[in-house]
Design an enzyme around this catalytic site. Structure first.
Site, PDB file in Angstrom:
ATOM      1  N   LYS A   1      41.419 -70.167 -15.896  1.00 60.93           N
ATOM      2  CA  LYS A   1      40.948 -69.999 -14.497  1.00 60.93           C
ATOM      3  C   LYS A   1      40.824 -71.408 -13.616  1.00 60.93           C
ATOM      4  CE  LYS A   1      36.971 -68.473 -11.492  1.00 60.93           C
ATOM      5  NZ  LYS A   1      35.715 -67.673 -11.520  1.00 60.93           N
TER       6      LYS A   1
ATOM      7  N   LYS B   1      28.432 -67.443  -1.463  1.00 63.64           N
ATOM      8  CA  LYS B   1      27.415 -67.676  -2.212  1.00 63.64           C
ATOM      9  C   LYS B   1      26.208 -68.295  -1.641  1.00 63.64           C
ATOM     10  CE  LYS B   1      30.148 -68.443  -6.576  1.00 63.64           C
ATOM     11  NZ  LYS B   1      29.528 -67.699  -7.056  1.00 63.64           N
TER      12      LYS B   1
ATOM     13  N   ARG C   1      38.756 -63.222 -11.902  1.00 60.18           N
ATOM     14  CA  ARG C   1      39.608 -62.110 -12.603  1.00 60.18           C
ATOM     15  C   ARG C   1      40.870 -61.685 -11.797  1.00 60.18           C
ATOM     16  NH1 ARG C   1      34.067 -58.461 -12.709  1.00 60.18           N
ATOM     17  NH2 ARG C   1      33.323 -60.392 -12.307  1.00 60.18           N
TER      18      ARG C   1
HETATM   19  N1  BES Z   1      32.811 -68.928 -10.504  1.00 62.83           N
HETATM   20  C1  BES Z   1      31.795 -67.742 -10.711  1.00 62.83           C
HETATM   21  C2  BES Z   1      31.034 -67.555 -11.950  1.00 62.83           C
HETATM   22  C3  BES Z   1      30.030 -68.927 -12.312  1.00 62.83           C
HETATM   23  C4  BES Z   1      28.749 -68.761 -11.993  1.00 62.83           C
HETATM   24  C5  BES Z   1      30.617 -69.786 -12.950  1.00 62.83           C
HETATM   25  C6  BES Z   1      27.883 -69.551 -12.491  1.00 62.83           C
HETATM   26  C7  BES Z   1      29.729 -70.906 -13.156  1.00 62.83           C
HETATM   27  C8  BES Z   1      28.464 -70.703 -13.011  1.00 62.83           C
HETATM   28  C9  BES Z   1      32.569 -66.292 -10.304  1.00 62.83           C
HETATM   29  O1  BES Z   1      33.586 -66.539  -9.720  1.00 62.83           O
HETATM   30  C10 BES Z   1      31.598 -65.514  -9.760  1.00 62.83           C
HETATM   31  O2  BES Z   1      31.128 -65.536  -8.518  1.00 62.83           O
HETATM   32  N2  BES Z   1      31.230 -64.526 -10.395  1.00 62.83           N
HETATM   33  C11 BES Z   1      30.071 -63.367 -10.084  1.00 62.83           C
HETATM   34  C12 BES Z   1      30.808 -62.179 -10.395  1.00 62.83           C
HETATM   35  C13 BES Z   1      30.119 -61.070  -9.358  1.00 62.83           C
HETATM   36  C14 BES Z   1      30.425 -61.188  -7.958  1.00 62.83           C
HETATM   37  C15 BES Z   1      30.697 -59.761 -10.000  1.00 62.83           C
HETATM   38  C16 BES Z   1      28.661 -63.810 -10.694  1.00 62.83           C
HETATM   39  O3  BES Z   1      28.743 -64.223 -11.686  1.00 62.83           O
HETATM   40  O4  BES Z   1      27.660 -63.686  -9.983  1.00 62.83           O
HETATM   41 ZN    ZN Z   2      34.644 -68.222  -9.534  1.00 63.53          ZN
HETATM   42 MN    MN Z   3      33.293 -66.164  -7.560  1.00 64.10          MN
END
Ligand code: BES
Ligand code: ZN
Ligand code: MN
Length: 516
Positions: free
Chosen positions: A276, A288, A362
C-alpha cells in the site's frame, strides 16, 4: 557501516568496543573471558561478581579494557545457558548488547570476540548474519532534519563491525563473511523502509517512491528492472480505483512495478509483493480528525517494505523470481476529489461503490492486485497499513494475517517467525463477506465497524479471486506494527520497517523449495 571477518588476537585487535558473549554460569570456561581476565589481574572476574553478572540472557556489563585487549571497552553480554542458545535467544542478547553500544559516546569500531558454538543449535553463518543485521538495525538513527542551531549534536555511530574468526576453518570463515554481508543487506533494507516511512509526506511523494524504485533497479547490477506507469498509461489501463483515489491530489499517481530475475534464470514460481503506497492519507472528503491524521505520512509503509525487501532479495542473490507492485498516490480532498456514493469501475472490471473515501487503501490495492495477476505472479503477499481496527487484535506487536489459502498462510507465518516478526492469523469466516454488499455496485469499499479488518480483507480477496484465476494470497494488515510510539525489540520508536524481514525470509524459503 563496514563489515569484516578478521583473523586477529584479542590483544592486537584495534577496536572501540569488544563484545564478549558469555554463557550463563560458565564465564571461566570461555577462553576469551579467561584471556581478558588473566591479562587484567582478575579485574574482570571481580567486577562481574560485584555486579552479579552471571551470563543470564540479556545481561550486559561494560568495562574499561585496561590493556587486556586492543579494544577500549569490553562489553560482556549474557547469552543464557549454552544448550538453550538459538536464533531467538541470540537476538534477545544482541538487542541488549547493541542498546548498550548505542548508549556509548563513541561506538566507532565494534568487534565480536570468538565464541564457541559447540552444544548450541546455531551455526557461525547464522551468528555472523544475526550480529551484522542487529548491529545495523539497532544503530538506526531517525532521518531527522534537526540543525545544530539549538543544542543538538549528532550522537556517535557504529562505523565498522568486525567478527574475529581466527581458529575457524577456511570454509567456516568464508561463511561468516557471507553472513556479515547478508546481515548488512537485511539491516539496510529495514532501515531504508524506516527512513521512507519517517520522511515527511511533502518529501515522500509518489514521485519519490518511484525514484527510489528506479534507483533500486539501477543499482541492482541488472537483476531488477523497473517500470513506472504514469497517469496517462493508468488511464489507458483502466486503473480507475487508483485514479479516483488520486483525484483530489495535486500530485500524479504512479504504479510502480519492479521485477527481480535471478542471474541463474527466472523461476516457475514468481512471488508477488504488493505494498500500500498512500503517501499521505487525509481521509479524503471523509476527512480524518487531527489525531487520526497525524501519522498518515506513514501510510506508505507497506510500499516501503516491499521495495526494500526486493532490493535485499537481489543483494542476497536468491534464486527465486520476485515482483513488486506499488500503486502510489496521496488521498486528499479538494473540488476534484472522489466522493462517497461514487461508483468506480476498477481495473479488474469489478464495480465498487465508494462508501467511505477514507477506505482508500483497499481501492488502490484492488488495482495493484488486478494488475499483478496479469503479470504472472504465482502467489501474492500484500502489506498494508489498512485498518485502525487491526490494533484491537494484535496491538502494536502483531500484524493481522488474512488468507485464502491455509497452506500458504502457514508458510508466510513460518517465515515471519524465522524473521523475528509476529503475525496474528485471523480466520475469514464467510458470514462476514456480506457486509461489503451494496445495491449500487458489485461491492462497496467499507463493511462498516463490525470486524473492520476482516471485511477489508474480504474486499481485497474479491480482486485476488475474480475471473477464476485465483492465486494463494496473504494480506498483512500492518497498521499496528508499521510504526510505534515505543521502542520494541530491534525496532526504534516511529517507523519499524515491519514486513521487510518476513518478505526476505519468505523469498529464502521459496528459493530453498525451488532448489530441491
Ligand atoms: N490508513 C488508514 C488506516 C490506519 C489507521 C493506518 C491508523 C495506520 C494507523 C486507512 O486508510 C483508513 O483510514 N482506514 C479506515 C477504514 C474505514 C474508513 C472503513 C479506518 O481504519 O478507520
Ligand atoms: Zn490509508
Ligand atoms: Mn484512509
Amino acid at each position: 557501516m563496514k563489515r569484516n571477518a578478521i583473523n586477529s588476537g584479542l590483544k592486537s585487535v584495534k577496536s572501540d568496543v569488544l563484545i564478549v558473549g558469555c554463557y550463563e554460569g560458565a564465564l571461566e570456561n570461555s577462553s576469551t573471558f579467561k584471556q581478558l581476565n588473566g591479562a587484567g589481574n582478575s579485574l574482570l572476574k571481580r567486577f562481574a561478581a560485584a555486579e552479579d553478572f552471571t551470563g543470564k540472557n540479556g545481561q550486559t556489563l561494560s568495562h574499561f579494557a585496561d590493556g587486556a585487549s586492543g579494544a577500549q571497552t569490553v562489553l560482556l553480554v549474557g547469552l543464557g545457558e549454552r544448550n538453550k542458545l538459538n536464533l531467538q535467544t541470540l537476538r534477545t542478547a544482541l538487542v541488549k548488547a547493541f542498546r548498550a553500544v548505542r548508549g556509548m559516546k563513541r561506538p566507532g569500531a565494534v568487534t565480536f570476540a570468538p565464541l564457541s558454538l559447540a552444544g548450541t543449535s546455531l551455526t557461525h553463518l547464522e551468528l555472523a548474519e544475526t550480529f551484522s543485521a542487529y548491529a545495523g538495525m539497532l544503530d538506526y538513527r531517525i532521518n531527522h532534519q534537526k540543525t545544530a542551531k539549538l543544542r543538538f549534536s549528532e550522537p556517535g555511530r557504529i562505523e565498522s563491525l568486525q567478527l574475529i574468526t581466527s581458529g575457524l576453518s577456511a570454509k567456516t570463515r568464508s561463511l561468516a563473511g557471507l553472513g556479515l554481508h547478508n546481515g548488512g543487506a537485511i539491516a539496510d533494507a529495514v532501515n531504508l523502509a524506516r527512513n521512507l516511512s519517517n520522511e515527511p509526506a511533502k518529501d515522500c511523494t509518489p514521485q519519490r517512491l518511484a525514484a527510489v524504485a528506479q534507483s533500486i533497479a539501477d543499482n541492482s547490477g541488472g537483476t531488477i528492472t523497473c517500470k513506472l506507469h504514469g497517469k496517462a498509461e493508468l488511464e489507458a489501463m483502466g486503473a480507475n480505483a487508483l485514479l479516483q483515489v488520486n483525484a483530489g491530489s495535486p500530485l500524479d499517481p504512479v504504479l510502480i512495478e519492479l521485477t527481480y530475475t535471478p542471474s541463474t534464470g527466472a523461476t516457475k514460481e514468481v512471488l508477488g509483493f504488493v505494498g500500500k503506497g498512500i503517501t499521505f492519507d487525509s481521509g479524503g472528503l471523509d476527512l480524518k480528525p487531527a489525531d487520526g491524521m497525524r501519522n498518515m505520512k506513514r501510510d506508505m509503509a507497506g510500499a516501503a517494505a516491499t521495495l526494500a525487501a526486493i532490493e535485499a532479495v537481489a543483494k542476497l542473490q536468491l534464486p527465486i523470481s520476485v515482483k513488486c507492485f506499488v500503486a502510489a498516490t496521496e488521498n486528499m480532498c479538494d473540488g476534484k476529489a472522489y466522493k462517497p456514493g461514487d461508483v468506480i469501475h476498477t481495473m479488474g472490471s469489478i464495480a465498487v461503490e465508494v462508501d467511505n473515501t477514507d477506505a482508500e487503501g483497499r481501492l488502490t490495492l484492488a488495482d495493484a492486485i488486478a494488475y499483478a495477476k496479469t503479470q504472472g505472479v504465482t502467489c501474492i503477499v500484500d502489506l498494508a497499513t489498512l485498518t485502525g481496527a487491526v490494533k484491537q487484535i494484535g496491538g502494536d506487536v502483531a500484524a493481522g494475517a488474512f488468507s485464502n489459502d491455509d497452506a500458504f498462510l502457514a508458510v508466510v507465518d513460518k517465515a515471519a517467525t524465522r524473521a523475528d516478526e509476529k503475525l496474528q492469523p485471523i480466520r475469514m469466516y464467510d458470514e462476514l463477506r456480506g457486509f461489503n454488499d451494496t445495491e449500487m455496485a458489485d461491492v462497496k469499499n467499507s463493511g462498516g465497524a463490525l470486524a473492520g479488518s476482516t471485511t477489508a480483507a474480504f474486499f481485497i480477496r474479491e480482486f485476488v479471486e475474480y475471473g477464476g484465476n485465483t492465486v494463494p494470497w496473504v494480506h498483512l494488515d500492518i497498521a499496528g506494527t508499521a510504526f510505534r510510539d515505543r521502542e520494541l525489540g530491534a525496532d526504534p520508536r516511529g517507523a519499524t520497517g515491519f514486513g521487510v524481514r518476513t518478505l526476505i525470509e519468505l523469498a529464502r524459503s521459496a528459493a530453498r523449495k525451488n532448489r530441491k
